[in-house]
Structure formats: structure tokens, C-alpha cells
Motif scaffolding. Structure first.
Motif, short mmCIF file in Angstrom:
data_model
loop_
_atom_site.label_atom_id
_atom_site.label_comp_id
_atom_site.label_asym_id
_atom_site.label_seq_id
_atom_site.Cartn_x
_atom_site.Cartn_y
_atom_site.Cartn_z
N ARG A 29 31.62 42.96 37.12
CA ARG A 29 31.05 43.14 38.45
C ARG A 29 30.15 42.00 38.94
NH1 ARG A 29 27.12 47.25 39.28
NH2 ARG A 29 27.96 47.19 41.39
N GLU A 30 29.52 41.30 38.07
CA GLU A 30 28.90 40.02 38.33
C GLU A 30 29.90 38.91 38.61
OE1 GLU A 30 26.34 38.95 35.06
OE2 GLU A 30 25.30 40.86 35.11
N LEU A 31 30.93 38.81 37.79
CA LEU A 31 32.19 38.00 38.25
C LEU A 31 32.68 38.29 39.67
CD1 LEU A 31 34.16 35.86 37.19
CD2 LEU A 31 35.59 37.74 36.64
N TYR A 32 32.75 39.49 39.93
CA TYR A 32 33.27 39.75 41.25
C TYR A 32 32.28 39.24 42.38
CZ TYR A 32 36.98 43.36 39.84
OH TYR A 32 37.95 43.86 39.35
N ALA A 33 31.10 39.29 41.94
CA ALA A 33 30.00 39.04 43.05
C ALA A 33 30.08 37.14 43.05
CB ALA A 33 28.61 39.38 42.68
N GLU A 34 30.46 36.66 41.96
CA GLU A 34 30.47 35.23 42.15
C GLU A 34 31.74 34.79 43.08
OE1 GLU A 34 30.32 33.86 38.13
OE2 GLU A 34 28.79 35.08 37.29
N LEU A 35 32.76 35.45 42.88
CA LEU A 35 34.10 35.07 43.52
C LEU A 35 34.26 35.87 44.68
CD1 LEU A 35 36.33 35.75 40.38
CD2 LEU A 35 35.46 33.54 41.18
N GLY A 36 33.26 36.62 45.27
CA GLY A 36 33.37 37.05 46.32
C GLY A 36 34.28 38.56 46.58
N ILE A 37 34.57 38.80 45.50
CA ILE A 37 35.51 40.06 45.39
C ILE A 37 34.66 41.33 46.01
CG2 ILE A 37 36.83 41.66 44.02
CD1 ILE A 37 37.54 39.25 42.44
N VAL A 38 35.04 42.20 46.78
CA VAL A 38 34.50 43.17 47.20
C VAL A 38 34.87 44.59 46.56
CG1 VAL A 38 34.02 44.80 49.45
CG2 VAL A 38 34.71 42.22 49.63
N GLU A 39 33.72 45.18 46.00
CA GLU A 39 34.10 46.32 45.17
C GLU A 39 34.20 47.77 46.15
OE1 GLU A 39 32.16 47.09 41.32
OE2 GLU A 39 30.41 45.59 42.00
N ARG A 96 35.74 31.44 36.24
CA ARG A 96 34.31 30.88 36.53
C ARG A 96 34.67 29.47 36.60
NH1 ARG A 96 31.44 35.19 33.31
NH2 ARG A 96 30.12 36.25 34.86
N ASP A 97 35.51 28.83 35.75
CA ASP A 97 35.62 27.31 35.70
C ASP A 97 36.32 26.83 36.94
OD1 ASP A 97 34.12 27.15 33.42
OD2 ASP A 97 35.77 26.85 32.13
N GLN A 98 37.60 27.65 37.42
CA GLN A 98 38.52 27.27 38.34
C GLN A 98 38.65 28.56 39.21
OE1 GLN A 98 42.13 25.94 36.63
NE2 GLN A 98 41.19 25.73 34.66
N PRO A 99 37.51 29.06 39.97
CA PRO A 99 37.61 30.13 40.87
C PRO A 99 38.83 29.91 41.82
CG PRO A 99 35.73 28.83 41.36
CD PRO A 99 36.17 28.13 40.20
N PRO A 100 39.49 31.12 42.00
CA PRO A 100 40.53 31.25 43.06
C PRO A 100 39.90 31.43 44.22
CG PRO A 100 40.85 32.84 41.29
CD PRO A 100 39.51 32.07 40.85
N GLN A 101 40.81 31.32 45.22
CA GLN A 101 39.97 31.36 46.79
C GLN A 101 40.33 33.15 46.88
OE1 GLN A 101 38.40 29.31 48.68
NE2 GLN A 101 38.75 28.06 46.68
N TRP A 102 39.47 34.19 46.35
CA TRP A 102 39.65 35.31 46.30
C TRP A 102 38.41 35.94 46.94
CZ3 TRP A 102 40.93 36.71 40.62
CH2 TRP A 102 42.19 36.17 40.48
N ALA A 103 37.72 35.29 47.75
CA ALA A 103 36.43 35.73 48.78
C ALA A 103 37.15 37.05 49.73
CB ALA A 103 35.83 34.84 49.65
N GLY A 104 36.94 38.22 49.62
CA GLY A 104 37.18 39.15 50.26
C GLY A 104 38.22 40.15 49.78
N LEU A 105 38.67 39.86 48.62
CA LEU A 105 39.52 40.58 47.81
C LEU A 105 38.84 41.58 47.41
CD1 LEU A 105 42.61 39.80 46.40
CD2 LEU A 105 41.23 39.58 44.28
N LEU A 106 39.63 42.83 47.27
CA LEU A 106 39.42 44.11 46.82
C LEU A 106 39.34 44.18 45.40
CD1 LEU A 106 41.18 46.31 49.64
CD2 LEU A 106 38.69 45.33 49.72
N GLY A 107 38.33 44.78 45.00
CA GLY A 107 38.15 45.05 43.43
C GLY A 107 37.58 46.42 42.88
N PRO A 142 47.20 38.58 43.79
CA PRO A 142 46.90 39.92 44.04
C PRO A 142 46.01 40.12 45.46
CG PRO A 142 45.42 39.01 42.25
CD PRO A 142 46.57 37.83 42.65
N GLU A 143 46.18 41.22 45.81
CA GLU A 143 45.55 41.71 46.96
C GLU A 143 44.33 42.48 46.62
OE1 GLU A 143 48.67 42.42 50.71
OE2 GLU A 143 49.12 43.32 48.58
N ALA A 144 44.51 43.23 45.44
CA ALA A 144 43.18 43.89 44.91
C ALA A 144 43.33 43.80 43.37
CB ALA A 144 43.44 45.50 45.20
N LEU A 145 42.26 43.71 42.70
CA LEU A 145 42.25 43.75 41.21
C LEU A 145 41.27 44.95 40.66
CD1 LEU A 145 40.82 40.17 40.75
CD2 LEU A 145 43.15 41.25 40.15
#
Length: 150
Positions: free
Chosen positions: A108-118, A75-86, A48-51
Motif C-alpha cells: 500500500r505504501e508502494l502504491y502511494a509512492e507510485l500514485g496507484i489508486v486503491e 522504487r528505483d525505476q518507477p514506471p509512469q503508473w500515476a492513476g493506475l488502479l490497484g 497493466p491497467e490495474a494491479l
């Protein structure tokens, strides 16, 4: 923009909203994938480019069971999604006070952990105020489509 919609539901309302969101966002020109009860491997394979997570809240502010496994795997196997839109749509009942839309807050907490940008503030749909959450989400979905079209 490749948008993947994920839903977590107990009685089906969040799934209905997610399905409607997929229709609205596809009509707006986005490349949307939505599969109820998607697995970790299926989600990651979609690249995905956005979630958009659409979730209800159950129990004492928990995520629905069908979403807990996916969130734990992320959380256990975090994908490289830093900067992904959510974005997040939370369904709940304001009568539950602090637990109102707590499932959405967990995402929203999960997004913060993974670096997903709301992209925009979480939409909170209150079951004590509406019987048409699908149509109530449409103005918010239009804003999301506009953000993702850029």
C-alpha cells in the motif's frame, strides 16, 4: 480491463490465493495475467491497467524475499503508473500484533509512492482464523471485479 496479479509468498499460501483470484477474476470477464515470481521488466511490459498484489508477511513484518527484488526495482525505476488502479490482499497471522499483514501495508505504501489508486480496502486474511483463504477471498474478489468492470 487488463489486470496483472503479483504475488509474494514464503510457504505458498499467497501464491495459492493469487492463482485462485486469477481464476475468479477471469471468470468475471476481466483480462487477467498472473505469473508467479514476475520480474520488473515482465511486469512493466504487460502494461497493466490495474494491479492486484497478493502477499504474505515474513520475519518482523517484511515482504517475502521473492517480492522484495520487484518492489525495490519499482522504487528505483518507477514506471509512469500515476492513476493506475490497484488492490491488495495481505496474508498474515494476527498473533503477530503490529506486524499482522505488514507485507500488504508495504505494498500500500508502494502504491502511494507510485500514485496507484486503491480501489478498495486491503483484504486481510488471518491464518489464525482460517484454513481456506482462497474461498475467504471470494466476496472481496467479487467486489473488485465489479469495480474493475466499470
Amino acid at each position: 480491463m487488463k489486470l496483472v496479479i503479483v504475488s509474494g509468498t514464503v510457504f505458498g499460501a499467497a501464491e495459492d490465493v493469487a492463482h485462485h483470484a486469477a481464476q475468479v477474476l477471469t471468470a468475471a470477464g476481466l483480462n487477467v495475467s498472473y505469473k508467479p515470481r514476475i520480474s520488473y521488466s515482465e511486469l512493466v511490459a504487460l502494461e497493466p491497467e490495474a494491479l492486484l498484489f497478493v502477499t504474505s508477511t515474513t520475519g518482523m513484518g517484511e515482504l517475502p524475499e521473492n517480492l522484495q527484488l520487484l518492489v525495490n526495482a519499482l522504487r528505483d525505476q518507477p514506471p509512469q503508473w500515476a492513476g493506475l488502479l490497484g488492490a491488495v490482499i495481505g496474508l498474515g497471522d494476527a498473533c503477530y500484533g503490529e506486524d499482522f499483514c505488514a507485507g500488504g501495508e508495504a505494498i500500500r505504501e508502494l502504491y502511494a509512492e507510485l500514485g496507484i489508486v486503491e480501489l478498495q480496502e486491503m483484504l486481510r486474511l488471518d491464518a489464525s482464523e482460517t484454513v481456506t483463504p482462497e474461498s475467504d477471498a471470494e466476496p472481496w474478489l467479487a467486489e473488485l471485479a465489479a469495480c474493475l468492470a466499470v
